[in-house]
Design a protein around this motif. Sequence first.
Motif, PDB file in Angstrom:
ATOM      1  N   SER A   1       3.261  12.645  16.846  1.00 46.47           N
ATOM      2  CA  SER A   1       3.402  13.242  15.513  1.00 46.47           C
ATOM      3  C   SER A   1       2.320  12.789  14.538  1.00 46.47           C
ATOM      4  CB  SER A   1       4.781  12.905  14.935  1.00 46.47           C
ATOM      5  OG  SER A   1       4.953  11.501  14.858  1.00 46.47           O
ATOM      6  N   VAL A   2       1.635  11.681  14.835  1.00 39.83           N
ATOM      7  CA  VAL A   2       0.614  11.172  13.903  1.00 39.83           C
ATOM      8  C   VAL A   2      -0.774  11.131  14.535  1.00 39.83           C
ATOM      9  CG1 VAL A   2       2.390   9.767  12.799  1.00 39.83           C
ATOM     10  CG2 VAL A   2       0.839   8.695  14.438  1.00 39.83           C
ATOM     11  N   ASN A   3      -0.866  11.368  15.828  1.00 40.25           N
ATOM     12  CA  ASN A   3      -2.138  11.285  16.535  1.00 40.25           C
ATOM     13  C   ASN A   3      -3.149  12.254  15.912  1.00 40.25           C
ATOM     14  OD1 ASN A   3      -3.872  10.269  18.431  1.00 40.25           O
ATOM     15  ND2 ASN A   3      -3.187  11.616  20.071  1.00 40.25           N
ATOM     16  N   GLY A   4      -4.319  11.717  15.588  1.00 40.90           N
ATOM     17  CA  GLY A   4      -5.349  12.527  14.966  1.00 40.90           C
ATOM     18  C   GLY A   4      -5.325  12.482  13.444  1.00 40.90           C
ATOM     19  N   ARG A   5      -4.238  11.978  12.883  1.00 41.93           N
ATOM     20  CA  ARG A   5      -4.132  11.863  11.414  1.00 41.93           C
ATOM     21  C   ARG A   5      -4.094  10.411  10.952  1.00 41.93           C
ATOM     22  NH1 ARG A   5       0.348  13.503   8.915  1.00 41.93           N
ATOM     23  NH2 ARG A   5       1.726  13.180  10.709  1.00 41.93           N
ATOM     24  N   PHE A   6      -3.501   9.552  11.752  1.00 48.49           N
ATOM     25  CA  PHE A   6      -3.362   8.133  11.400  1.00 48.49           C
ATOM     26  C   PHE A   6      -4.300   7.297  12.270  1.00 48.49           C
ATOM     27  CE2 PHE A   6       1.346   8.147   9.816  1.00 48.49           C
ATOM     28  CZ  PHE A   6       1.041   9.200   8.955  1.00 48.49           C
ATOM     29  N   THR A   7      -4.786   6.196  11.702  1.00 48.30           N
ATOM     30  CA  THR A   7      -5.635   5.266  12.441  1.00 48.30           C
ATOM     31  C   THR A   7      -5.171   3.845  12.168  1.00 48.30           C
ATOM     32  OG1 THR A   7      -7.541   6.745  12.260  1.00 48.30           O
ATOM     33  CG2 THR A   7      -7.972   4.450  12.854  1.00 48.30           C
ATOM     34  N   ILE A   8      -4.890   3.112  13.240  1.00 49.83           N
ATOM     35  CA  ILE A   8      -4.520   1.707  13.109  1.00 49.83           C
ATOM     36  C   ILE A   8      -5.749   0.853  13.376  1.00 49.83           C
ATOM     37  CG2 ILE A   8      -3.762   1.515  15.517  1.00 49.83           C
ATOM     38  CD1 ILE A   8      -1.568  -0.422  14.539  1.00 49.83           C
ATOM     39  N   SER A   9      -5.872  -0.235  12.616  1.00 53.47           N
ATOM     40  CA  SER A   9      -6.990  -1.157  12.826  1.00 53.47           C
ATOM     41  C   SER A   9      -6.525  -2.563  12.462  1.00 53.47           C
ATOM     42  CB  SER A   9      -8.206  -0.755  11.990  1.00 53.47           C
ATOM     43  OG  SER A   9      -7.898  -0.779  10.604  1.00 53.47           O
ATOM     44  N   ARG A  10      -7.324  -3.546  12.875  1.00 50.41           N
ATOM     45  CA  ARG A  10      -6.969  -4.916  12.556  1.00 50.41           C
ATOM     46  C   ARG A  10      -8.231  -5.736  12.310  1.00 50.41           C
ATOM     47  NH1 ARG A  10      -3.589  -7.170  17.344  1.00 50.41           N
ATOM     48  NH2 ARG A  10      -3.731  -9.140  16.213  1.00 50.41           N
ATOM     49  N   ASP A  11      -8.060  -6.789  11.538  1.00 50.60           N
ATOM     50  CA  ASP A  11      -9.143  -7.731  11.272  1.00 50.60           C
ATOM     51  C   ASP A  11      -8.592  -9.116  11.591  1.00 50.60           C
ATOM     52  OD1 ASP A  11     -11.017  -9.502  10.213  1.00 50.60           O
ATOM     53  OD2 ASP A  11     -11.495  -8.212   8.531  1.00 50.60           O
TER      54      ASP A  11
ATOM     55  N   GLY B   1       0.771  -1.229   0.000  1.00 54.05           N
ATOM     56  CA  GLY B   1       0.000   0.000   0.000  1.00 54.05           C
ATOM     57  C   GLY B   1       0.805   1.284   0.000  1.00 54.05           C
ATOM     58  N   GLY B   2       2.113   1.185   0.072  1.00 49.30           N
ATOM     59  CA  GLY B   2       2.923   2.391   0.029  1.00 49.30           C
ATOM     60  C   GLY B   2       2.918   3.020  -1.351  1.00 49.30           C
ATOM     61  N   GLY B   3       3.480   4.224  -1.430  1.00 51.52           N
ATOM     62  CA  GLY B   3       3.544   4.896  -2.716  1.00 51.52           C
ATOM     63  C   GLY B   3       3.875   6.355  -2.568  1.00 51.52           C
ATOM     64  N   LEU B   4       3.653   7.092  -3.648  1.00 50.45           N
ATOM     65  CA  LEU B   4       3.911   8.525  -3.705  1.00 50.45           C
ATOM     66  C   LEU B   4       2.584   9.267  -3.619  1.00 50.45           C
ATOM     67  CD1 LEU B   4       5.784  10.969  -4.255  1.00 50.45           C
ATOM     68  CD2 LEU B   4       5.439  10.511  -6.706  1.00 50.45           C
ATOM     69  N   VAL B   5       2.513  10.242  -2.741  1.00 53.70           N
ATOM     70  CA  VAL B   5       1.281  11.007  -2.550  1.00 53.70           C
ATOM     71  C   VAL B   5       1.649  12.459  -2.278  1.00 53.70           C
ATOM     72  CG1 VAL B   5       1.168  10.510  -0.070  1.00 53.70           C
ATOM     73  CG2 VAL B   5      -0.935  11.052  -1.324  1.00 53.70           C
ATOM     74  N   GLN B   6       0.785  13.367  -2.657  1.00 51.43           N
ATOM     75  CA  GLN B   6       1.013  14.782  -2.380  1.00 51.43           C
ATOM     76  C   GLN B   6       0.660  15.108  -0.930  1.00 51.43           C
ATOM     77  OE1 GLN B   6      -1.160  17.040  -5.338  1.00 51.43           O
ATOM     78  NE2 GLN B   6       0.683  17.206  -6.604  1.00 51.43           N
ATOM     79  N   ALA B   7       1.286  16.134  -0.413  1.00 55.48           N
ATOM     80  CA  ALA B   7       0.972  16.593   0.935  1.00 55.48           C
ATOM     81  C   ALA B   7      -0.532  16.868   1.051  1.00 55.48           C
ATOM     82  CB  ALA B   7       1.772  17.834   1.269  1.00 55.48           C
ATOM     83  N   GLY B   8      -1.100  16.441   2.165  1.00 54.67           N
ATOM     84  CA  GLY B   8      -2.534  16.577   2.368  1.00 54.67           C
ATOM     85  C   GLY B   8      -3.326  15.369   1.921  1.00 54.67           C
ATOM     86  N   GLY B   9      -2.684  14.479   1.207  1.00 55.17           N
ATOM     87  CA  GLY B   9      -3.363  13.294   0.697  1.00 55.17           C
ATOM     88  C   GLY B   9      -3.419  12.175   1.720  1.00 55.17           C
ATOM     89  N   SER B  10      -3.933  11.027   1.258  1.00 55.84           N
ATOM     90  CA  SER B  10      -4.124   9.867   2.129  1.00 55.84           C
ATOM     91  C   SER B  10      -3.558   8.614   1.486  1.00 55.84           C
ATOM     92  CB  SER B  10      -5.623   9.653   2.396  1.00 55.84           C
ATOM     93  OG  SER B  10      -6.184  10.746   3.073  1.00 55.84           O
ATOM     94  N   LEU B  11      -3.170   7.690   2.335  1.00 58.23           N
ATOM     95  CA  LEU B  11      -2.769   6.355   1.918  1.00 58.23           C
ATOM     96  C   LEU B  11      -3.244   5.366   2.974  1.00 58.23           C
ATOM     97  CD1 LEU B  11       0.949   6.549   0.664  1.00 58.23           C
ATOM     98  CD2 LEU B  11      -1.055   5.956  -0.698  1.00 58.23           C
ATOM     99  N   ARG B  12      -3.485   4.140   2.550  1.00 56.19           N
ATOM    100  CA  ARG B  12      -3.824   3.078   3.488  1.00 56.19           C
ATOM    101  C   ARG B  12      -2.808   1.953   3.319  1.00 56.19           C
ATOM    102  NH1 ARG B  12      -8.572  -1.429   3.527  1.00 56.19           N
ATOM    103  NH2 ARG B  12      -9.053  -1.435   5.769  1.00 56.19           N
TER     104      ARG B  12
END
Length: 121
Positions: A63-73, A8-19
Amino acid sequence: QVQLVESGGGLVQAGGSLRLSCAASGRTFSNYVMGWLRQGPGKEREFVAAITKGGARHNYADSVNGRFTISRDNAKNMVYLQMNSLKPEDTAVYYCAARSFMVVTTTWDYWGQGTQVTVSS
């Protein structure tokens, strides 16, 4: 042994999202706390987020609190990291990791090979 494979990694512009996704195999997935760590260019590896075995509790780096979310299945042996409002300083290789107990640490028992995330300004 637990085998971990990130994607799921890659190149993204600032302000964008990745999962990011991490597929686990081997021993019983639900027996492990799962986490994400990262290592930016010229930086030491740092803790990003972790989730307890049942998924009820999370820990995040400031540094990531509020922007990143971890989850599991646990049914699918998968862990995810949803990253929103990405910043150039989030650029790093992101690693999926597993350990037996929840601790905010860079010392984990099992590691994936890493996936590159690059955020352009």
